[in-house]
Design a protein around this motif. Structure first.
Motif, short mmCIF file in Angstrom:
data_model
loop_
_atom_site.label_atom_id
_atom_site.label_comp_id
_atom_site.label_asym_id
_atom_site.label_seq_id
_atom_site.Cartn_x
_atom_site.Cartn_y
_atom_site.Cartn_z
N GLY A 176 0.82 -1.21 0.00
CA GLY A 176 0.00 0.00 0.00
C GLY A 176 0.85 1.25 0.00
O GLY A 176 0.55 2.23 -0.70
N ASN A 177 1.92 1.23 0.77
CA ASN A 177 2.84 2.37 0.84
C ASN A 177 3.52 2.60 -0.51
O ASN A 177 3.65 3.74 -0.97
CB ASN A 177 3.89 2.11 1.91
N THR A 178 3.95 1.51 -1.17
CA THR A 178 4.61 1.62 -2.46
C THR A 178 3.67 2.18 -3.52
O THR A 178 4.05 3.05 -4.31
CB THR A 178 5.15 0.25 -2.92
N ALA A 179 2.43 1.70 -3.52
CA ALA A 179 1.44 2.19 -4.50
C ALA A 179 1.17 3.67 -4.29
O ALA A 179 1.13 4.45 -5.25
CB ALA A 179 0.15 1.38 -4.38
N ALA A 180 1.01 4.06 -3.03
CA ALA A 180 0.74 5.47 -2.72
C ALA A 180 1.93 6.36 -3.09
O ALA A 180 1.75 7.46 -3.63
CB ALA A 180 0.41 5.62 -1.23
N SER A 181 3.14 5.89 -2.80
CA SER A 181 4.32 6.68 -3.12
C SER A 181 4.49 6.84 -4.63
O SER A 181 5.00 7.87 -5.10
CB SER A 181 5.58 6.04 -2.51
N ARG A 238 -1.56 6.59 3.83
CA ARG A 238 -0.38 7.39 3.52
C ARG A 238 -0.75 8.67 2.76
O ARG A 238 -0.26 9.75 3.09
CB ARG A 238 0.62 6.57 2.69
N LEU A 239 -1.62 8.54 1.76
CA LEU A 239 -2.02 9.71 0.98
C LEU A 239 -2.67 10.78 1.85
O LEU A 239 -2.49 11.98 1.62
CB LEU A 239 -2.99 9.29 -0.13
#
Length: 339
Positions: free
Chosen positions: A166-171, A250-251
Motif C-alpha cells: 500500500g505504501n509503495t502504490a501510494a508513493s 499514507r495519501l
C-alpha cells in the motif's frame, strides 16, 4: 552442508527488514533496474543542458515518449510474456534507454556550443572543479537522503507485506505530484541563476515569489486530488482492499501536505541559483534526514504506527522550509550589499 553467503542484494534488503515473501522479487528488480542507471544519468544530464537555455519542451516530450513506451512494454512483458517483476524492471530500463538516445540525438543535431560530438569530448579541469563545487554538495545530499529513506523504508517494511504494498502504490502516485513540483524547482534554479549571472538582482525576489505561488497551487491541487481519487488510483496497483486502505492512509497524511515539500525545494532552488550549494545541503540534511532519523528512534519507537511514521514527513518539511527561508533572506541581504 557448507554455509552459502546470500547475494549482496538480499543482504541490503534484509537490513531494510523486507518481508521474506517479497525479498527474492525485490532483489531481482534491483539487479535489473540498476543496470539501466547509465541511461537515467544521460537523460538527466542532457535534459539539464536543454533546460539551461530555456528549452523545457523537448525534455518533456522525450519523457512522455519514454513513459508511453514503458507502459506498453510493461503490458507486453507482464501480460503477454508473463515475466512478472523482471518484465516491469526490463520495461523501465528500455524506456530510459530510449529517452537517453532521444536526448543525445537532439544534442547531436543542434548548432552552436551545445552541439554534441563524442569524438570532441575533452576533460576540462577548471570547469569540472566549478561543477563539482555546486554539484557535489547536491549529490551528497541526495545520497544521505537515500540513506534516511532506506531507514524509513525498513520501518514501513516492519508492518508486513500488505502495508509495504500500500505504501509503495501510494508513493508511486505521489511521484506524479513530486515530478510536477520538481519542475517548478528546476524553473526557480534556472531563472534565478540566469538573472544572478546577468546581475539583475531585483528579479530574483519576483522569481522566488512566483515560483512559490505556483508550486503551492500545484502541490495543493494535485496532492489533494491524489487523496480524493485515492481509491480509484490505488485500485490500478492492487485489488486488495487492505492494500488500498493502507495506501489511502499514507495519501491522507503525505499527499495532502505535499505542497510543503515543493515550497522547501523551491527555496533550495533559489539558494543554489545564487551560488549557494553547501548551505542548503546542510540545512536539508539537518532538517529532513537527521530529524527524521531521531524521530524514528524516539517517537516512532514509542508509538509504532504508520501514522507516527508518516507524520514525520510534513513536520520535517515545515522545519526545513522555515530554515531555508531564513537562509534566503540572509543571502539576499548579502547580495544587495555587494550589488
Amino acid at each position: 552442508m557448507d554455509w552459502v553467503a546470500p547475494p549482496p542484494w538480499n543482504i541490503q534488503l534484509e537490513l531494510m527488514a523486507t518481508p521474506e515473501d517479497v525479498i527474492d522479487l525485490s532483489s531481482l528488480y534491483m539487479r535489473i533496474y540498476f543496470a539501466g542507471m547509465p541511461f537515467f544519468m544521460v537523460y538527466n544530464f542532457g535534459a539539464a543542458i536543454l533546460r539551461s537555455i530555456g528549452d523545457t519542451k523537448r525534455p518533456l516530450y522525450f519523457l512522455m515518449v519514454s513513459g508511453i513506451i514503458n507502459v506498453l512494454f510493461n503490458l507486453c512483458f507482464v501480460i503477454v510474456f508473463h515475466m512478472g517483476v523482471a518484465g516491469v524492471a526490463l520495461a523501465t530500463i528500455i524506456s530510459e534507454g530510449i529517452s537517453a538516445g532521444l536526448i543525445l540525438s537532439c544534442l547531436k543535431h543542434m548548432d552552436g556550443p551545445l552541439h554534441f560530438e563524442l569524438k570532441d569530448m575533452r576533460f576540462h579541469k577548471e570547469l569540472a572543479l566549478k561543477m563539482l563545487e555546486v554539484g557535489l554538495p547536491a549529490g551528497l545530499q541526495g545520497i544521505i537522503f537515500s540513506i534516511s529513506n532506506v531507514l524509513i523504508q525498513s520501518s514501513i517494511n516492519s508492518f508486513g507485506s500488505l502495508v509495504m504494498a500500500g505504501n509503495t502504490a501510494a508513493s508511486n502516485i505521489e511521484g506524479f505530484v513530486y515530478t510536477s513540483m520538481n519542475a517548478v524547482y528546476q524553473t526557480s534554479l534556472s531563472f534565478t541563476s540566469q538573472n544572478f549571472g546577468a546581475r539583475k538582482y531585483d528579479r530574483i525576489d519576483k522569481i522566488l515569489l512566483e515560483c512559490l505561488a505556483i508550486v503551492t497551487v500545484v502541490g495543493l491541487v494535485l496532492g489533494q486530488g491524489a487523496y480524493f481519487f485515492g481509491q480509484q488510483l490505488l485500485s490500478i496497483y492492487s485489488s486488495d482492499k487492505s492494500v488500498i486502505q493502507f495506501g489511502i492512509d499514507r495519501l491522507a497524511i503525505i499527499s495532502t501536505m505535499y505542497c510543503l515539500c515543493g515550497i522547501m525545494d523551491t527555496l533550495v532552488g533559489s539558494l543554489r541559483g545564487v551560488g549557494y550549494s553547501i548551505l542548503p545541503m546542510l540545512v536539508s540534511l539537518t532538517g529532513v534526514c537527521v530529524i527524521r532519523v531521531i524521530w524514528i528512534f524516539t517517537v516512532f519507537k514509542s508509538v509504532h504506527t504508520t501514522f507516527s511514521l508518516y507524520i514525520s514527513y510534513p513536520i520535517t518539511w515545515v522545519i526545513t522550509l522555515v530554515a531555508h527561508g531564513i537562509c534566503f533572506m540572509v543571502v539576499r541581504k548579502r547580495i544587495r550589499r555587494v550589488a
